[in-house]
Design a protein around this motif. Sequence first.
Motif, PDB file in Angstrom:
ATOM      1  N   GLN A 241       0.842  -1.186   0.000  1.00 54.61           N
ATOM      2  CA  GLN A 241       0.000   0.000   0.000  1.00 54.61           C
ATOM      3  C   GLN A 241       0.884   1.246   0.000  1.00 54.61           C
ATOM      4  OE1 GLN A 241      -2.449  -0.303   3.535  1.00 54.61           O
ATOM      5  NE2 GLN A 241      -0.931   0.661   4.854  1.00 54.61           N
ATOM      6  N   PHE A 242       0.384   2.296  -0.631  1.00 52.70           N
ATOM      7  CA  PHE A 242       1.111   3.557  -0.681  1.00 52.70           C
ATOM      8  C   PHE A 242       1.013   4.278   0.663  1.00 52.70           C
ATOM      9  CE2 PHE A 242       1.072   2.844  -5.174  1.00 52.70           C
ATOM     10  CZ  PHE A 242       2.148   3.562  -5.670  1.00 52.70           C
ATOM     11  N   SER A 243       2.138   4.828   1.085  1.00 57.79           N
ATOM     12  CA  SER A 243       2.169   5.664   2.281  1.00 57.79           C
ATOM     13  C   SER A 243       2.397   7.120   1.905  1.00 57.79           C
ATOM     14  CB  SER A 243       3.278   5.197   3.227  1.00 57.79           C
ATOM     15  OG  SER A 243       4.526   5.170   2.559  1.00 57.79           O
ATOM     16  N   VAL A 244       2.441   7.379   0.593  1.00 58.00           N
ATOM     17  CA  VAL A 244       2.670   8.734   0.086  1.00 58.00           C
ATOM     18  C   VAL A 244       1.646   9.047  -0.992  1.00 58.00           C
ATOM     19  CG1 VAL A 244       5.142   8.555   0.560  1.00 58.00           C
ATOM     20  CG2 VAL A 244       4.276   7.967  -1.722  1.00 58.00           C
ATOM     21  N   LEU A 245       1.628  10.301  -1.410  1.00 62.92           N
ATOM     22  CA  LEU A 245       0.719  10.752  -2.459  1.00 62.92           C
ATOM     23  C   LEU A 245       1.092  10.060  -3.775  1.00 62.92           C
ATOM     24  CD1 LEU A 245      -1.586  12.906  -2.819  1.00 62.92           C
ATOM     25  CD2 LEU A 245       0.197  14.466  -3.646  1.00 62.92           C
ATOM     26  N   PRO A 246       0.186   9.242  -4.333  1.00 65.33           N
ATOM     27  CA  PRO A 246       0.540   8.496  -5.547  1.00 65.33           C
ATOM     28  C   PRO A 246       0.179   9.249  -6.820  1.00 65.33           C
ATOM     29  CG  PRO A 246      -1.557   7.722  -4.720  1.00 65.33           C
ATOM     30  CD  PRO A 246      -1.115   8.833  -3.795  1.00 65.33           C
ATOM     31  N   PHE A 247       0.931   8.981  -7.881  1.00 66.71           N
ATOM     32  CA  PHE A 247       0.559   9.475  -9.191  1.00 66.71           C
ATOM     33  C   PHE A 247      -0.735   8.780  -9.612  1.00 66.71           C
ATOM     34  CE2 PHE A 247       5.105  10.040  -8.886  1.00 66.71           C
ATOM     35  CZ  PHE A 247       5.307  11.301  -9.417  1.00 66.71           C
ATOM     36  N   GLY A 248      -1.647   9.541 -10.195  1.00 64.40           N
ATOM     37  CA  GLY A 248      -2.909   8.974 -10.639  1.00 64.40           C
ATOM     38  C   GLY A 248      -4.077   9.317  -9.755  1.00 64.40           C
ATOM     39  N   LEU A 249      -3.821   9.706  -8.500  1.00 63.72           N
ATOM     40  CA  LEU A 249      -4.907  10.161  -7.641  1.00 63.72           C
ATOM     41  C   LEU A 249      -5.369  11.522  -8.145  1.00 63.72           C
ATOM     42  CD1 LEU A 249      -6.531   9.455  -5.043  1.00 63.72           C
ATOM     43  CD2 LEU A 249      -4.870  10.848  -3.787  1.00 63.72           C
ATOM     44  N   SER A 250      -6.671  11.691  -8.352  1.00 64.68           N
ATOM     45  CA  SER A 250      -7.180  12.896  -9.021  1.00 64.68           C
ATOM     46  C   SER A 250      -6.856  14.179  -8.268  1.00 64.68           C
ATOM     47  CB  SER A 250      -8.689  12.779  -9.228  1.00 64.68           C
ATOM     48  OG  SER A 250      -9.362  12.635  -7.985  1.00 64.68           O
ATOM     49  N   THR A 251      -6.719  14.110  -6.953  1.00 66.29           N
ATOM     50  CA  THR A 251      -6.426  15.314  -6.170  1.00 66.29           C
ATOM     51  C   THR A 251      -4.933  15.596  -6.039  1.00 66.29           C
ATOM     52  OG1 THR A 251      -6.541  13.985  -4.149  1.00 66.29           O
ATOM     53  CG2 THR A 251      -8.536  15.181  -4.800  1.00 66.29           C
ATOM     54  N   ALA A 252      -4.076  14.703  -6.529  1.00 69.01           N
ATOM     55  CA  ALA A 252      -2.639  14.837  -6.306  1.00 69.01           C
ATOM     56  C   ALA A 252      -2.051  16.153  -6.830  1.00 69.01           C
ATOM     57  CB  ALA A 252      -1.904  13.640  -6.902  1.00 69.01           C
ATOM     58  N   PRO A 253      -2.384  16.586  -8.060  1.00 70.56           N
ATOM     59  CA  PRO A 253      -1.813  17.863  -8.529  1.00 70.56           C
ATOM     60  C   PRO A 253      -2.190  19.043  -7.642  1.00 70.56           C
ATOM     61  CG  PRO A 253      -2.722  16.618 -10.362  1.00 70.56           C
ATOM     62  CD  PRO A 253      -3.175  15.917  -9.112  1.00 70.56           C
ATOM     63  N   ARG A 254      -3.461  19.084  -7.200  1.00 72.29           N
ATOM     64  CA  ARG A 254      -3.890  20.201  -6.346  1.00 72.29           C
ATOM     65  C   ARG A 254      -3.207  20.144  -4.985  1.00 72.29           C
ATOM     66  NH1 ARG A 254      -7.845  20.585  -2.455  1.00 72.29           N
ATOM     67  NH2 ARG A 254      -8.738  18.569  -3.057  1.00 72.29           N
ATOM     68  N   VAL A 255      -3.129  18.952  -4.408  1.00 72.55           N
ATOM     69  CA  VAL A 255      -2.517  18.822  -3.082  1.00 72.55           C
ATOM     70  C   VAL A 255      -1.049  19.229  -3.129  1.00 72.55           C
ATOM     71  CG1 VAL A 255      -1.813  17.162  -1.311  1.00 72.55           C
ATOM     72  CG2 VAL A 255      -4.106  17.037  -2.298  1.00 72.55           C
ATOM     73  N   PHE A 256      -0.326  18.745  -4.143  1.00 72.82           N
ATOM     74  CA  PHE A 256       1.088  19.085  -4.212  1.00 72.82           C
ATOM     75  C   PHE A 256       1.289  20.582  -4.461  1.00 72.82           C
ATOM     76  CE2 PHE A 256       5.223  19.564  -6.194  1.00 72.82           C
ATOM     77  CZ  PHE A 256       6.017  18.847  -5.310  1.00 72.82           C
ATOM     78  N   THR A 257       0.473  21.160  -5.335  1.00 71.90           N
ATOM     79  CA  THR A 257       0.581  22.593  -5.613  1.00 71.90           C
ATOM     80  C   THR A 257       0.310  23.412  -4.364  1.00 71.90           C
ATOM     81  OG1 THR A 257      -0.085  22.256  -7.924  1.00 71.90           O
ATOM     82  CG2 THR A 257      -0.334  24.469  -7.028  1.00 71.90           C
ATOM     83  N   LYS A 258      -0.684  23.012  -3.568  1.00 72.42           N
ATOM     84  CA  LYS A 258      -1.005  23.742  -2.338  1.00 72.42           C
ATOM     85  C   LYS A 258       0.071  23.560  -1.272  1.00 72.42           C
ATOM     86  CE  LYS A 258      -5.089  24.113  -0.677  1.00 72.42           C
ATOM     87  NZ  LYS A 258      -6.416  23.807  -0.074  1.00 72.42           N
ATOM     88  N   MET A 259       0.765  22.428  -1.294  1.00 80.69           N
ATOM     89  CA  MET A 259       1.876  22.241  -0.364  1.00 80.69           C
ATOM     90  C   MET A 259       3.056  23.134  -0.741  1.00 80.69           C
ATOM     91  SD  MET A 259       0.998  20.214   2.036  1.00 80.69           S
ATOM     92  CE  MET A 259       2.594  19.876   2.788  1.00 80.69           C
TER      93      MET A 259
END
Length: 332
Positions: A241-259
């Motif tokens: 299982q992933f313990s980090v933000l995975p590529f392919g999760l629809s919210t990943a670009p927004r979450v990373f940009t906000k971080m």
Amino acid sequence: MGSARGQAKREPKGARLRVNRPRSNSPFPKAEGARTNNDVLRQPLSAVLASPSTKLRNIRNSSDLSSLSEIVIVQDLSIPVGGRLNKFRDFWDVTIRDKWAVEIANQGYAIEFLSLPHLHSKPIWTILPQEQHQCLWEEIDQMLEKRAITEIKDKSEGFYSTFFLVAKKQGGLRPILNLKPLNKFVKTVKFKMCTPQTIVQTMCKGDWLASLDLKDAYFHVPIRESHRKYLRFSFQGRTFQFSVLPFGLSTAPRVFTKMLAPLVGLLHEKGVRLFPYIDDCLIVAKSPSQLVHAVNTTIKVLSQAGFVINQKKSHPQPVQRLQFLGIDGIHS
């Protein structure tokens, strides 16, 4: 696509890149839920930034050389990239005012569900042709080394996704985790990002440019422990299982940009003209010496926050023409 062992007292272990002295509140890029102008993305930015008579200078012909110092990247690479921001949470607690970003650095990102997906007690297996097995195992081994995934040996329930492989442009295969079934349960939120057009409008002829690339960008962001069970996959008798933000999760670009946003704001306060697009950062200044200072300031802030600079894909030395966002020929 590794737990902290502590930083050395004097200088952290890691890679050092020296670029020798040459001789002679901000918009963000688009991703999930955003509207992208494909015509702008394909447009040669050189046509907008420079007239036909513009002559590109290289640094050896510049008169602004006497004050140039070298660019140095020093990083503690003993700390794996997986969830790395959590190991630098003291910086986030003390320096960053964005409570949302600080909470994620400390506790991890909780996936924003519209409704909770049904969990399975039995794994859903990834099935691939025999000749593709080695490629996926190599990817799994790399993610284990980076601490991006962990192996699950109990029989607890989880949501399972499967891998498929796609061909790379340069040859070979790239494993892709199919998160489309999970994304149906995830809330989509629109947000603003920089576009090439935005960058063009803020640049002037004669500006000097540099770029920094963040290595394994999404993997820096930890996932909330209680939500990791939604990011499982199984292959040949083993479950991970992933313990980090995975590529392919629809919210990943927004979450990373906000971080990244509060760090960009901090750098803007320091006078750095920084334009981020996910893992690519363009830095702009009026002179080579100003750009060297801006690059070193950016590297310092990003490193203090826990981000790893990808030295092979970065171009930290001052130039007036470089490739950015996959577009060749950005120049001032």
